[in-house]
Design a protein around this motif. Structure first.
Motif, PDB file in Angstrom:
ATOM      1  N   ARG A   1       4.603  10.790 -17.920  1.00 23.33           N
ATOM      2  CA  ARG A   1       4.853   9.395 -17.540  1.00 23.33           C
ATOM      3  C   ARG A   1       5.333   9.305 -16.100  1.00 23.33           C
ATOM      4  O   ARG A   1       4.993   8.355 -15.375  1.00 23.33           O
ATOM      5  CB  ARG A   1       5.871   8.772 -18.494  1.00 23.33           C
ATOM      6  N   ILE A   2       6.116  10.276 -15.688  1.00 15.41           N
ATOM      7  CA  ILE A   2       6.545  10.306 -14.289  1.00 15.41           C
ATOM      8  C   ILE A   2       5.326  10.385 -13.378  1.00 15.41           C
ATOM      9  O   ILE A   2       5.233   9.669 -12.367  1.00 15.41           O
ATOM     10  CB  ILE A   2       7.492  11.497 -14.046  1.00 15.41           C
ATOM     11  N   LEU A   3       4.395  11.251 -13.739  1.00 16.95           N
ATOM     12  CA  LEU A   3       3.188  11.408 -12.925  1.00 16.95           C
ATOM     13  C   LEU A   3       2.367  10.121 -12.919  1.00 16.95           C
ATOM     14  O   LEU A   3       1.860   9.699 -11.872  1.00 16.95           O
ATOM     15  CB  LEU A   3       2.351  12.571 -13.451  1.00 16.95           C
ATOM     16  N   ALA A   4       2.234   9.487 -14.067  1.00 14.02           N
ATOM     17  CA  ALA A   4       1.451   8.254 -14.158  1.00 14.02           C
ATOM     18  C   ALA A   4       2.064   7.143 -13.304  1.00 14.02           C
ATOM     19  O   ALA A   4       1.356   6.437 -12.556  1.00 14.02           O
ATOM     20  CB  ALA A   4       1.360   7.812 -15.614  1.00 14.02           C
ATOM     21  N   TYR A   5       3.364   6.994 -13.385  1.00 10.38           N
ATOM     22  CA  TYR A   5       4.025   5.966 -12.576  1.00 10.38           C
ATOM     23  C   TYR A   5       3.980   6.313 -11.085  1.00 10.38           C
ATOM     24  O   TYR A   5       3.941   5.407 -10.240  1.00 10.38           O
ATOM     25  CB  TYR A   5       5.467   5.776 -13.032  1.00 10.38           C
ATOM     26  N   SER A   6       3.996   7.587 -10.765  1.00 12.95           N
ATOM     27  CA  SER A   6       3.892   7.994  -9.360  1.00 12.95           C
ATOM     28  C   SER A   6       2.538   7.588  -8.788  1.00 12.95           C
ATOM     29  O   SER A   6       2.442   7.066  -7.665  1.00 12.95           O
ATOM     30  CB  SER A   6       4.098   9.507  -9.234  1.00 12.95           C
ATOM     31  N   TRP A   7       1.475   7.831  -9.553  1.00 14.56           N
ATOM     32  CA  TRP A   7       0.140   7.404  -9.131  1.00 14.56           C
ATOM     33  C   TRP A   7       0.079   5.886  -8.984  1.00 14.56           C
ATOM     34  O   TRP A   7      -0.502   5.361  -8.022  1.00 14.56           O
ATOM     35  CB  TRP A   7      -0.911   7.879 -10.126  1.00 14.56           C
ATOM     36  N   ALA A   8       0.659   5.173  -9.927  1.00 11.41           N
ATOM     37  CA  ALA A   8       0.658   3.711  -9.868  1.00 11.41           C
ATOM     38  C   ALA A   8       1.427   3.209  -8.644  1.00 11.41           C
ATOM     39  O   ALA A   8       1.021   2.229  -7.997  1.00 11.41           O
ATOM     40  CB  ALA A   8       1.271   3.136 -11.144  1.00 11.41           C
ATOM     41  N   THR A   9       2.524   3.883  -8.314  1.00 12.29           N
ATOM     42  CA  THR A   9       3.314   3.506  -7.138  1.00 12.29           C
ATOM     43  C   THR A   9       2.490   3.629  -5.867  1.00 12.29           C
ATOM     44  O   THR A   9       2.422   2.703  -5.047  1.00 12.29           O
ATOM     45  CB  THR A   9       4.568   4.395  -7.016  1.00 12.29           C
ATOM     46  N   VAL A  10       1.866   4.782  -5.696  1.00  8.93           N
ATOM     47  CA  VAL A  10       1.065   5.016  -4.495  1.00  8.93           C
ATOM     48  C   VAL A  10      -0.106   4.049  -4.437  1.00  8.93           C
ATOM     49  O   VAL A  10      -0.446   3.516  -3.364  1.00  8.93           O
ATOM     50  CB  VAL A  10       0.576   6.483  -4.453  1.00  8.93           C
ATOM     51  N   ALA A  11      -0.736   3.788  -5.561  1.00  8.78           N
ATOM     52  CA  ALA A  11      -1.859   2.841  -5.598  1.00  8.78           C
ATOM     53  C   ALA A  11      -1.398   1.452  -5.167  1.00  8.78           C
ATOM     54  O   ALA A  11      -2.096   0.741  -4.426  1.00  8.78           O
ATOM     55  CB  ALA A  11      -2.455   2.787  -7.002  1.00  8.78           C
ATOM     56  N   CYS A  12      -0.208   1.065  -5.594  1.00  4.12           N
ATOM     57  CA  CYS A  12       0.318  -0.254  -5.235  1.00  4.12           C
ATOM     58  C   CYS A  12       0.579  -0.365  -3.736  1.00  4.12           C
ATOM     59  O   CYS A  12       0.392  -1.432  -3.144  1.00  4.12           O
ATOM     60  CB  CYS A  12       1.595  -0.523  -6.026  1.00  4.12           C
ATOM     61  N   THR A  13       1.002   0.730  -3.113  1.00  4.45           N
ATOM     62  CA  THR A  13       1.262   0.687  -1.668  1.00  4.45           C
ATOM     63  C   THR A  13      -0.010   0.375  -0.884  1.00  4.45           C
ATOM     64  O   THR A  13       0.059  -0.184   0.213  1.00  4.45           O
ATOM     65  CB  THR A  13       1.836   2.023  -1.158  1.00  4.45           C
ATOM     66  N   LEU A  14      -1.159   0.707  -1.442  1.00  2.00           N
ATOM     67  CA  LEU A  14      -2.420   0.467  -0.747  1.00  2.00           C
ATOM     68  C   LEU A  14      -2.741  -1.020  -0.646  1.00  2.00           C
ATOM     69  O   LEU A  14      -3.536  -1.428   0.213  1.00  2.00           O
ATOM     70  CB  LEU A  14      -3.572   1.187  -1.471  1.00  2.00           C
ATOM     71  N   LEU A  15      -2.148  -1.822  -1.497  1.00  2.00           N
ATOM     72  CA  LEU A  15      -2.418  -3.262  -1.490  1.00  2.00           C
ATOM     73  C   LEU A  15      -1.877  -3.946  -0.248  1.00  2.00           C
ATOM     74  O   LEU A  15      -2.253  -5.087   0.055  1.00  2.00           O
ATOM     75  CB  LEU A  15      -1.819  -3.907  -2.744  1.00  2.00           C
ATOM     76  N   LEU A  16      -1.009  -3.258   0.497  1.00  2.00           N
ATOM     77  CA  LEU A  16      -0.474  -3.829   1.736  1.00  2.00           C
ATOM     78  C   LEU A  16      -1.380  -3.571   2.936  1.00  2.00           C
ATOM     79  O   LEU A  16      -1.105  -4.058   4.033  1.00  2.00           O
ATOM     80  CB  LEU A  16       0.923  -3.270   2.026  1.00  2.00           C
ATOM     81  N   PHE A  17      -2.436  -2.808   2.747  1.00  2.00           N
ATOM     82  CA  PHE A  17      -3.326  -2.485   3.867  1.00  2.00           C
ATOM     83  C   PHE A  17      -3.853  -3.719   4.603  1.00  2.00           C
ATOM     84  O   PHE A  17      -3.932  -3.714   5.834  1.00  2.00           O
ATOM     85  CB  PHE A  17      -4.501  -1.627   3.377  1.00  2.00           C
ATOM     86  N   PRO A  18      -4.213  -4.820   3.904  1.00  2.00           N
ATOM     87  CA  PRO A  18      -4.740  -5.989   4.624  1.00  2.00           C
ATOM     88  C   PRO A  18      -3.758  -6.665   5.569  1.00  2.00           C
ATOM     89  O   PRO A  18      -4.175  -7.441   6.439  1.00  2.00           O
ATOM     90  CB  PRO A  18      -5.143  -6.942   3.484  1.00  2.00           C
ATOM     91  N   VAL A  19      -2.460  -6.422   5.426  1.00  2.00           N
ATOM     92  CA  VAL A  19      -1.481  -7.078   6.301  1.00  2.00           C
ATOM     93  C   VAL A  19      -0.753  -6.073   7.183  1.00  2.00           C
ATOM     94  O   VAL A  19       0.306  -6.378   7.752  1.00  2.00           O
ATOM     95  CB  VAL A  19      -0.454  -7.890   5.476  1.00  2.00           C
ATOM     96  N   THR A  20      -1.306  -4.882   7.309  1.00  2.00           N
ATOM     97  CA  THR A  20      -0.687  -3.838   8.133  1.00  2.00           C
ATOM     98  C   THR A  20      -1.735  -3.191   9.030  1.00  2.00           C
ATOM     99  O   THR A  20      -2.926  -3.442   8.902  1.00  2.00           O
ATOM    100  CB  THR A  20      -0.021  -2.754   7.256  1.00  2.00           C
ATOM    101  N   SER A  21      -1.263  -2.315   9.908  1.00  2.00           N
ATOM    102  CA  SER A  21      -2.164  -1.595  10.817  1.00  2.00           C
ATOM    103  C   SER A  21      -2.192  -0.115  10.434  1.00  2.00           C
ATOM    104  O   SER A  21      -1.634   0.293   9.418  1.00  2.00           O
ATOM    105  CB  SER A  21      -1.686  -1.760  12.259  1.00  2.00           C
ATOM    106  N   TRP A  22      -2.794   0.669  11.315  1.00  2.00           N
ATOM    107  CA  TRP A  22      -2.947   2.098  11.036  1.00  2.00           C
ATOM    108  C   TRP A  22      -1.593   2.808  10.928  1.00  2.00           C
ATOM    109  O   TRP A  22      -1.502   3.857  10.286  1.00  2.00           O
ATOM    110  CB  TRP A  22      -3.789   2.762  12.123  1.00  2.00           C
TER     111      TRP A  22
END
Length: 304
Positions: free
Chosen positions: A221-242
């Motif tokens: 479950r730790i691993l699953a939530y870790s993947w979900a966390t990182v995936a969620c961070t990608l949703l900020l790409f449209p309002v951020t730069s490189w």
């Protein structure tokens, strides 16, 4: 010796230190780390310094209030856990009634500071977080379900939306995404700590996941939530730069590698050190949100 007598015979510095300890300063530091970047992103640059100071002060008071009231409610648990038996209410450094008044006073002051210095939306969000943490997580969820920290962790996500609201007066989708990042990050963070202190929680009768599930189930479950966390961070790409994008990918990959190694070690039956992931999770969240602040302050063109 009673709590009142002990507190009365302590020096001013000792008493002050005890009250500060009630607020759990290290927890507050982590919460404020997420507040400032949210304000930067909401402002699309550097927010007003006075507003930042007011928001941090009000947010620290709100978090301190929630933590102090948590200590009052959990003093019986803290007394039987090695990790928490030195807390002020257990060591009788602060009388229980004084701690209760202190926690309530901090909440009132927080609402006043945020309401007058920022806006009522930010003040209301901070108050809601305090009430949720005390009445939903501490008094209901913590002692009744292994999913306590999953839903209870929502209170720890509120500084993000509070910071955003302090700048904008509302809550927009990037604030919701950042809320989601902290929400999904919370279980790996606390479950890795709970793996280390499993016996403590079991002795206290707190059904943290490592107490009621096998180590393999916990690490999965730790691993699953870790993947979900990182995936969620990608949703900020449209309002951020490189700057943010590169940082999120780099620290996200590091976080996932350590979470995967923990799970693999558990599956093999090796001796594991969950505290490595716990400490890394603190650094991960800090670097990620600092990247958000730097990205907004530099003002490069966003991906979207």
């Amino acid at each position: 010796m009673t709590a009142t007598r002990t507190a009365r015979h302590s020096g001013p510095r000792t008493v002050l230190s005890a009250y500060v300890a009630l607020t759990k300063p290290r927890v507050i530091e982590l919460l404020l780390v997420t507040t400032i970047p949210a304000m930067f992103l909401a402002a699309r640059g550097i927010p007003d310094l006075g507003l930042v100071v007011v928001t941090l002060l009000g947010g620290a008071m709100a978090a301190g209030s929630a933590n102090a009231l948590n200590c009052v409610a959990d003093s019986d648990i803290d007394a039987v856990m090695d990790r928490t038996k030195s807390r002020p209410l257990v060591s009788y450094s602060v009388p229980r009634s004084h701690a209760l008044v202190f926690g309530i006073a901090l909440s009132v002051l927080s609402f006043a500071v945020l309401g007058l210095g920022a806006n009522l939306v930010a003040a209301g969000l901070a108050l809601a977080a305090t009430l949720f943490y005390v009445f939903v997580y501490t008094l209901v969820l913590k002692r009744r379900t292994s999913q306590n920290i999953v839903w209870g962790g929502a209170a720890g996500c509120m500084p993000v939306v509070t910071g955003w609201a302090a700048v904008s007066g509302t809550v927009d989708w990037p604030a919701v995404v950042m809320f989601g990042v902290v929400f999904l990050w919370t279980p790996p963070h606390f479950w890795s700590l709970a793996m280390k202190y499993r016996d403590d929680y079991e002795r206290a009768g707190v059904p943290m996941l490592p107490v009621v599930a096998t180590p393999r189930q916990v690490s999965a479950r730790i691993l699953a939530y870790s993947w979900a966390t990182v995936a969620c961070t990608l949703l900020l790409f449209p309002v951020t730069s490189w700057i943010y994008i590169a940082s999120a990918l780099l620290v996200g990959a590091t976080f996932l590698v350590v979470a995967q190694r923990l799970h693999a070690s558990v599956r093999r039956g090796d001796d594991v050190n969950p505290m490595k992931l716990f400490h890394l999770s603190n650094s991960y969240l800090t670097v990620l949100f600092v990247a958000i602040a730097v990205d907004a302050a530099v003002g490069l063109p966003v991906l979207g």
